[in-house]
Every structure is written in structure tokens, then in C-alpha cells.
Design a protein around this motif. Structure first.
Motif, PDB file in Angstrom:
ATOM      1  N   ARG A 112      20.543-113.239  87.338  1.00 14.45           N
ATOM      2  CA  ARG A 112      20.047-113.989  86.181  1.00 14.45           C
ATOM      3  C   ARG A 112      18.962-113.215  85.433  1.00 14.45           C
ATOM      4  O   ARG A 112      18.816-113.334  84.212  1.00 14.45           O
ATOM      5  CB  ARG A 112      19.488-115.335  86.649  1.00 14.45           C
ATOM      6  CG  ARG A 112      19.064-116.269  85.532  1.00 14.45           C
ATOM      7  CD  ARG A 112      18.276-117.442  86.070  1.00 14.45           C
ATOM      8  NE  ARG A 112      16.998-117.007  86.630  1.00 14.45           N
ATOM      9  CZ  ARG A 112      16.135-117.829  87.236  1.00 14.45           C
ATOM     10  NH1 ARG A 112      16.444-119.104  87.400  1.00 14.45           N
ATOM     11  NH2 ARG A 112      14.996-117.365  87.709  1.00 14.45           N
ATOM     12  N   LEU A 118      24.528-112.742  84.394  1.00 10.72           N
ATOM     13  CA  LEU A 118      25.428-113.773  84.902  1.00 10.72           C
ATOM     14  C   LEU A 118      26.870-113.517  84.488  1.00 10.72           C
ATOM     15  O   LEU A 118      27.799-113.827  85.241  1.00 10.72           O
ATOM     16  CB  LEU A 118      24.979-115.154  84.423  1.00 10.72           C
ATOM     17  CG  LEU A 118      23.718-115.713  85.099  1.00 10.72           C
ATOM     18  CD1 LEU A 118      23.397-117.090  84.547  1.00 10.72           C
ATOM     19  CD2 LEU A 118      23.899-115.788  86.615  1.00 10.72           C
ATOM     20  N   ARG A 274      29.244-123.079  82.715  1.00  7.62           N
ATOM     21  CA  ARG A 274      28.102-123.976  82.564  1.00  7.62           C
ATOM     22  C   ARG A 274      27.493-124.326  83.914  1.00  7.62           C
ATOM     23  O   ARG A 274      26.256-124.397  84.044  1.00  7.62           O
ATOM     24  CB  ARG A 274      28.541-125.249  81.833  1.00  7.62           C
ATOM     25  CG  ARG A 274      28.991-124.995  80.397  1.00  7.62           C
ATOM     26  CD  ARG A 274      29.321-126.290  79.675  1.00  7.62           C
ATOM     27  NE  ARG A 274      29.727-126.024  78.297  1.00  7.62           N
ATOM     28  CZ  ARG A 274      30.036-126.976  77.412  1.00  7.62           C
ATOM     29  NH1 ARG A 274      29.965-128.262  77.779  1.00  7.62           N
ATOM     30  NH2 ARG A 274      30.391-126.652  76.190  1.00  7.62           N
ATOM     31  N   HIS A 277      25.506-121.241  85.125  1.00  6.10           N
ATOM     32  CA  HIS A 277      24.240-121.095  84.408  1.00  6.10           C
ATOM     33  C   HIS A 277      23.241-122.167  84.835  1.00  6.10           C
ATOM     34  O   HIS A 277      22.040-121.895  84.965  1.00  6.10           O
ATOM     35  CB  HIS A 277      24.484-121.181  82.898  1.00  6.10           C
ATOM     36  CG  HIS A 277      24.970-119.901  82.300  1.00  6.10           C
ATOM     37  ND1 HIS A 277      26.297-119.501  82.365  1.00  6.10           N
ATOM     38  CD2 HIS A 277      24.324-118.908  81.629  1.00  6.10           C
ATOM     39  CE1 HIS A 277      26.436-118.344  81.757  1.00  6.10           C
ATOM     40  NE2 HIS A 277      25.256-117.954  81.301  1.00  6.10           N
ATOM     41  N   ARG A 281      19.666-121.302  86.609  1.00  2.00           N
ATOM     42  CA  ARG A 281      18.386-121.685  86.008  1.00  2.00           C
ATOM     43  C   ARG A 281      17.495-122.412  87.010  1.00  2.00           C
ATOM     44  O   ARG A 281      16.270-122.318  86.947  1.00  2.00           O
ATOM     45  CB  ARG A 281      18.624-122.583  84.789  1.00  2.00           C
ATOM     46  CG  ARG A 281      19.098-121.844  83.546  1.00  2.00           C
ATOM     47  CD  ARG A 281      18.910-122.695  82.311  1.00  2.00           C
ATOM     48  NE  ARG A 281      19.619-123.969  82.416  1.00  2.00           N
ATOM     49  CZ  ARG A 281      20.860-124.169  81.997  1.00  2.00           C
ATOM     50  NH1 ARG A 281      21.537-123.155  81.454  1.00  2.00           N
ATOM     51  NH2 ARG A 281      21.431-125.339  82.115  1.00  2.00           N
TER      52      ARG A 281
END
Length: 299
Positions: A112, A118, A274, A277, A281
Motif C-alpha cells: 500500500r 496495490l 474495493r 483497498h 487502508r
């Protein structure tokens, strides 16, 4: 004048972004190939693959003279189920295990932190998964062709259906892999509950026994899973046309099979990045260290 001046800048920015994405994809492909090569040189992983292929060979050999219906050998039902289950475990269970393991050891958080990290990471995962899948499929089909001999009869249409469904099925089932990899927090959970989830999904999808022999409510669940439709497409390729009477509805539904799996594949293409990610995060150094300490205490 300002618009004219801005246009080259915008084009340069778009070109730069495209180049960055292309570089990330190339880096991911290289990483995936290297990781796969390393796995081939790891005795435990090679032994697991050899044992798996040997078990498949034994199963096909033992059932080489058995029939599930006149003109339909039992192996013609077993082989599509084997291929579908391999597809499930490699693209779903195996992918989930890698994601959870690399969340725990900090690989994901390091990816990341890099530009387009990613994208390179996910490309590497998919490249490695595809290498493993192709390897296992080729070995399985070669063993099947040797054991089944003349009964291994798949025409050009059957080959096209198998290849098309393999592509769609791979994309669709990676959704489950990313979901499992983001839901479970450590590899031990994936090895326990994750294995049960994947195994139960294979069972209710008619890969262990024909779906029509199961209760009606199980048939409803099974037909909502892409696994059932992937398996049906493979069975269509290996079984004679009249064997469609053993399917729910009493006939082959190849068009519906491709439509359902394509829908799942689209969901996977939208959802998987999605999810990755979102998990990336949320990863922090303190969370990784806490999981390491918990693992040490369990050990």
C-alpha cells in the motif's frame, strides 16, 4: 489560449497515469511468476500437488468401469466435479490464504505504501493463481486422458465451453477468495472456518452428488452459486446430451450457466479491488504487531 495550454498538460497527466498503471501490472506479473517458480521449488508445495494428482488418478482408475446411467460413465461426472473443485480451491481458498497470511506479515501494508502498489500486488496474486490453475488443470486432464482412453471424448465445442467457463469461473470465484481474505483475520481461521465454508459451498452446488438428489431448499441455494453452473458447463462438455435429464429442470441450460457465471464475474471485477483497498487502508503497524503477538501466544 488557457484551454489549449491545459490540454497538453491533461494529456501528459493521463499518459503518465497510464504508464504508471502499465508498469505496476508488469511488476505484478513478474512478481507472480517469481512466486510461482519459488513455490515449485518448495518441497512441501510440490509434494502437495503430486499427492493431489495421484489421488485424482486413483479415483478415476477405480471408477473407470462404473456408470451413472446407460452410456454415461461415472468418471464423466466425477471429472467435471474435480475440475470445478480445483478451480474453487485454487482461486478462492488458496487466494484467501495468501491474502490473510500477507496481511499478517505486513506484505499488504508495504504494498500500500508504494505508488500503484496495490495494483501490482493484486496483479501478482492473480498471476500466481493463474499459473497454479493452468498447471493443475493440464496435469489433471492429461491423467484423465490416459486413464479414460477412448471414453475421454471432448469435441471442439466442448473444449470451447471448458476454456470459456474456466476464464469466467476464475474471475467469478476470485470474488469469494477476496471476501474470505478480508473477512478472516489470520491464516488459522481460513484453514478452519474458511475450509468449512468452501467445502459446504462445493457440496450444496452438486459437486459431490447430483443436485437433483438433494432437498429442494438445497437445490435453490445450489443454483444461486456460480459453482453449480460452472460444474454444469463442464458436465455438458464431458457427458452425453441425454445426461441432461439428471440436471435440475431435466435438461442442460448452458446459456443460463454462462449468464449466471458472467454476472458473478462482473460482481467480482467491481467488488474485489474495493475490498482489497478497504482492507489495506485499515491495516496499521500496530494491528499487525498485535496479530503477531497473538499468534506467538497461541504457539
Amino acid at each position: 489560449m488557457s484551454a489549449a495550454a491545459a490540454r497538453p498538460d491533461g494529456e501528459a497527466s493521463a499518459t503518465s497515469a497510464a504508464n504508471a498503471n502499465a508498469n505496476a501490472i508488469r511488476a505484478g506479473v513478474r512478481r507472480g511468476l517469481i512466486e510461482h517458480w519459488i513455490s515449485l521449488r518448495t518441497p512441501s508445495e510440490t509434494a502437495f500437488m503430486v499427492i493431489g494428482i495421484a489421488v485424482i488418478g486413483v479415483v478415476l482408475w477405480v471408477n473407470r468401469d462404473s456408470e451413472i446411467a446407460p452410456g454415461a460413465s461415472l468418471n464423466s461426472f466425477i471429472l467435471p466435479s474435480i475440475i470445478t473443485i480445483q478451480l474453487l480451491f485454487i482461486t478462492c481458498y488458496g487466494l484467501a490464504t495468501v491474502i490473510v497470511t500477507e496481511r499478517e506479515d505486513g506484505t499488504l501494508i508495504r504494498a500500500r505504501s508504494l505508488p500503484n502498489g496495490l495494483r501490482a500486488y493484486s496483479t501478482g496474486l492473480l498471476t500466481r493463481t493463474m499459473c497454479e490453475l493452468v498447471e493443475m488443470m493440464v496435469l489433471t486432464l492429461v491423467i484423465a486422458a490416459i486413464i479414460l482412453g477412448s471414453s475421454f471424448d471432448v469435441g471442439p465445442a466442448g473444449v470451447a465451453v471448458i476454456l470459456g467457463m474456466l476464464v469466467l469461473g476464475t474471475v467469478a470465484l476470485t470474488t469469494f477468495g477476496f471476501v474470505l481474505g478480508t473477512v478472516f483475520k489470520n491464516p488459522r481461521s481460513v484453514g478452519g472456518w474458511g475450509f468449512l465454508v468452501v467445502g459446504a459451498l462445493a457440496y450444496v452446488s452438486g459437486l459431490v452428488q447430483p443436485l437433483v438428489s438433494m432437498p429442494a431448499w438445497v437445490q435453490v441455494i445450489g443454483q444461486g452459486s456460480p459453482l453449480f453452473w460452472i460444474g454444469q458447463a463442464f458436465r455438458w462438455a464431458f457427458l452425453p446430451p441425454e445426461a441432461g435429464a439428471m440436471e435440475p429442470g431435466g435438461d442442460w441450460q448452458l446459456g443460463i450457466a454462462f449468464a449466471v457465471v458472467a454476472a458473478w464475474a462482473i460482481v467480482g471485477l467491481v467488488l474485489a479491488p474495493r475490498l482489497l483497498h478497504r482492507v489495506a487502508r485499515r491495516e496499521t503497524g500496530s494491528a499487525i504487531e498485535a496479530r503477531r503477538q497473538a499468534a506467538l501466544q497461541r504457539a
